[in-house]
Design an enzyme around this catalytic site. Structure first.
Site, PDB file in Angstrom:
ATOM      1  N   ASP A   1      -6.649   0.954   1.112  1.00 23.02           N
ATOM      2  CA  ASP A   1      -6.683   0.985   2.576  1.00 23.02           C
ATOM      3  C   ASP A   1      -8.064   0.532   3.050  1.00 23.02           C
ATOM      4  OD1 ASP A   1      -8.373   3.096   2.016  1.00 23.02           O
ATOM      5  OD2 ASP A   1      -7.271   4.575   3.195  1.00 23.02           O
TER       6      ASP A   1
ATOM      7  N   LYS B   1       0.832  -1.205   0.000  1.00 25.68           N
ATOM      8  CA  LYS B   1       0.000   0.000   0.000  1.00 25.68           C
ATOM      9  C   LYS B   1       0.868   1.258   0.000  1.00 25.68           C
ATOM     10  CE  LYS B   1      -1.860   2.215   3.437  1.00 25.68           C
ATOM     11  NZ  LYS B   1      -2.579   2.632   4.637  1.00 25.68           N
TER      12      LYS B   1
END
Length: 214
Positions: free
Chosen positions: A142, A124
């Site tokens: 997320d 991420k």
């Protein structure tokens, strides 16, 4: 998990997002690629606002890996101790700074694999840096994007990688650059976890979420 929406519905959703916010930006403050890497690494299990508060002074003193190493782990801790897991994060910041100096001449690499190899940097974080700094259409999934994707049917998936692939596969290419920012902002301010603000939602009529709030 909602069913995957069709192409025309997804195009209409992102057309509305674009009309409301043509150039969405990430909310983490940074001055270069290095400070962006550090800020995103610090943001794990912390709010962007909390990270920004801690890093404003830190980045005035240490905006390169060389300066961060000179500051040292204890010096980093002094600046970030208001952030959760600060000791471990300070350790990772020093470790990744050392690797950047020793292996990359102090320059942040722009490949996902190289970024993910840095301590405290996961997929991420790497995708955020690739997207925000190099404008590569990487999708940083997320909790907000995972929730919005599965609630609405824009990009459903059982895990974050599946949701990332669903964005890449189903969102029209002209919206890919900003897709994750639009989804994050939508999840952060409208499609919130407990009581989504469905009455204020731009895409209420297109969303598959069955338990819409009044």
């Amino acid at each position: 998990m909602a069913k995957q929406l069709d192409y025309h519905t997804i195009r209409e959703i992102f057309t509305r997002f674009h009309a409301a916010e043509p150039e969405p930006k990430g909310e983490l403050e940074h001055v270069n690629a290095y400070t962006l890497v550090v800020a995103v690494a610090l943001s794990a299990q912390a709010t962007d606002a909390g990270v920004n508060k801690a890093t404003r002074k830190l980045f005035q003193i240490a905006d390169t890996p060389e300066k961060m190493l000179a500051l040292g782990e204890e010096g980093v801790i002094e600046h970030i101790k208001t952030i959760g897991l600060y000791r471990n994060k300070a350790k990772n910041v020093i470790k990744l700074s050392r690797i950047l100096v020793d292996e990359y001449g102090g320059v942040v690499p722009n490949s996902r694999a190289a970024l993910q190899a840095l301590p405290g940097v996961g997929r991420k974080t790497a995708n955020v840096v690739l997207n925000m700094w190099w404008h590569y259409p990487a999708q940083a999934v997320d909790t907000h994007i995972f929730r919005v994707g599965n609630r609405t049917g824009i990009c459903p998936g059982k895990d974050v990688v599946a949701v990332e692939r669903a964005i890449e596969d189903n969102v029209p290419v002209d919206f890919q650059q900003h897709a994750h920012h639009w989804l994050i902002l939508h999840g952060r301010y409208t499609c919130v976890a407990r009581k989504p603000k469905c009455n204020a939602c731009l895409i209420r009529d297109l969303c598959q979420f069955e338990d819409k709030t009044e």
